[in-house]
Motif scaffolding. Sequence first.
Motif, short mmCIF file in Angstrom:
data_model
loop_
_atom_site.label_atom_id
_atom_site.label_comp_id
_atom_site.label_asym_id
_atom_site.label_seq_id
_atom_site.Cartn_x
_atom_site.Cartn_y
_atom_site.Cartn_z
N ASP A 106 0.85 -1.20 0.00
CA ASP A 106 0.00 0.00 0.00
C ASP A 106 0.88 1.24 0.00
O ASP A 106 0.65 2.19 -0.75
N ASP A 131 0.06 -6.17 -2.20
CA ASP A 131 -0.27 -6.77 -0.91
C ASP A 131 -1.18 -5.76 -0.20
O ASP A 131 -0.74 -4.91 0.55
N ASN A 171 -3.20 -4.88 2.24
CA ASN A 171 -3.67 -5.13 3.61
C ASN A 171 -4.28 -3.86 4.25
O ASN A 171 -4.77 -3.91 5.37
N ARG A 172 -4.20 -2.76 3.54
CA ARG A 172 -4.83 -1.51 3.97
C ARG A 172 -4.30 -0.97 5.29
O ARG A 172 -4.94 -0.16 5.96
N VAL A 173 -3.10 -1.44 5.65
CA VAL A 173 -2.44 -0.88 6.84
C VAL A 173 -1.07 -0.42 6.41
O VAL A 173 -0.37 -1.14 5.69
N GLN A 174 -0.68 0.76 6.80
CA GLN A 174 0.68 1.23 6.50
C GLN A 174 1.38 1.60 7.79
O GLN A 174 0.86 1.32 8.88
N LYS A 225 -2.94 -7.73 7.28
CA LYS A 225 -1.61 -7.52 7.88
C LYS A 225 -1.48 -8.43 9.09
O LYS A 225 -2.40 -8.57 9.87
MG MG Z 1 0.21 -2.22 3.85
#
Ligand code: MG
Lengths: 274, 308
Positions: free
Chosen positions: A148, A176, A178-181, A240
């Motif tokens: 992301d 990838d 996962n919508r988390v950074q 994630k």
């Molecule tokens: Mg991510």
Amino acid sequence: MTETSIVSYAEMAVKIRAHCLRMTHRGRSGHVGSMLSMADILAVLYTGILSVDPFNPGWEDRDRFILSKGHGGAAVYAALAERGFFPREWLDTYYLDNGKLSGHISHHVPGVEFSTGSLGHGLPVAVGMAIAARHAGAGHRVICLVSDGDCNEGSTWEAVMMAAQHGLDNLTVIVDYNRVQALGKMEDVIEMEPFAGKLKDFGWAVREINGHDYAEIESNLLELPFEQGRPSWVLARTVKGKGVSWMEGTVACHYGAVSDEQLIQALKELGVEA
Amino acid sequence: MRTAFNEEILKIAEKDSRVFMVLSDIGYGEIEPFAARFPERYFNCGVAEQNMTGVACGLALEGNMAVTYSIANFPTLRCLEQIRNDVCYHKANVKIVIIGGGMAYGPLGVSHHSTEDIAIMRALPEMIVLAPADRIEARAAVHAMMEHEGPVYYRCGYKKEPDIHKCSIDFRIGRSIEVRSGTDITLIGTGTVTYRVCQAADLLASRGISARVISMHTVKPLDREAVLQAAEETGALVTVEEHNICGGLGSAAAQVLAEAGAGVPLRMVALPDTYIHEVGTHDWLLDRYGFSPRSIADTAGKLIGAGV
Ligand SMILES: [Mg+2]
């Protein structure tokens, strides 16, 4: 898609996850959540998709695989060790003094195509490699795995536009997703939705898949390119920290190291002996 | 000089099918012959220097030679991390060419003044730093650059810089060229400002001072022997570069002299550590900032106590 391949993907994924947990625990290093997130994708790539030769890592006709999210390098190291590119013992030296394996992925390791670590670097190089392959009339593919965060970088979008302009159908990006950074969830940092729509508008052939479903990953990657004359974009929805209950979906597992007790607990969840 | 560059690269591409030109929408009026002759080896990435550098790296890692090309700071500073991590760390066979080193684009302003490039490029491991003085060096430097396996930075002039060489030269990376002999002091120039160094030596000669002139077309690796030999034989040095006084030719020469314990007087004619926001032509700016032949000669004369 056979029962056997599903089993071997699952086994490979467990090995990758277990290695990553042990490596980051030993190294007291971060990014384990990013590694677990893409473990299933890597398991399918390195077991059933990528044409690579552990005994000849520089084989001319190999598929080129670039991990642009270089902070997850330990997961690729784990896959490469399991495929026999180098001894598994090297994994024990990850992140340690005089170790063989650095925190971010390095081309000095057999089987690693390209070093990354700063985001936004993988895709432009992959575009260059895809152009070179087409120019040479070579049949190999170029596959770039991005995060992301990679898609926040302007350089990624510069490469997205150029790949479409030149119709590079020998190039594939897997996100990838996962919508988390690093500092938060995507909706609180830079929302990319409609992500698939953006890429379609940019001229790519896009498919959305479940990045933890082996059958779905495999069947889609076996159908590359998705369209003649267009680069392929796989939006792989992932979680994630996947596989370790208390990490799943959290921002904390991006940087947090794994404690002694957590390692035992995490390996137990994976069904692996500590 | 840019015309000389483009003519030579086209000749090399005729003989070597590994040569690619990778652009970022700059090169109007110069690059068209290459684009027409080798459309399959010509890529305009659009105004996107980071991608340009990454694409060039990808091409190079597959066995090609990729030349990135743009003006002033665009192919260096905008994409510096791509040059460092992608090109230099991987020892990729990428050649980074800028048109208009120094203040060549004069009145266009600070964004178009490439005045920290040498310091920044020479700090990168694996990087060769070239700054040819005239068209004769420029043509030879293109061949040397393409024969070198690995990253090269090429600081090209813009147009119509005076030639300093009258005959053919022996151009080798890391080997400077003595343009004129001298015994009282040595003037070392790099890049297109070197013709003014030659003119300064003429002025010094008229004052009875014999000045050696060296064209230091390669700033990295620096020709240590030539610097030390000049120190020993002439006893005083002046470096001249169209570049910030921090980290360029003068700094490189000072490092060599200090480490060798040469202990000779040294002056650096360079740009002050500030942005040049005054508006003027290239020549006007050069005169204003101490690069007139007379100013260079005065600096040299004072250094050896000969007055002005
Ligand atoms: Mg991510």
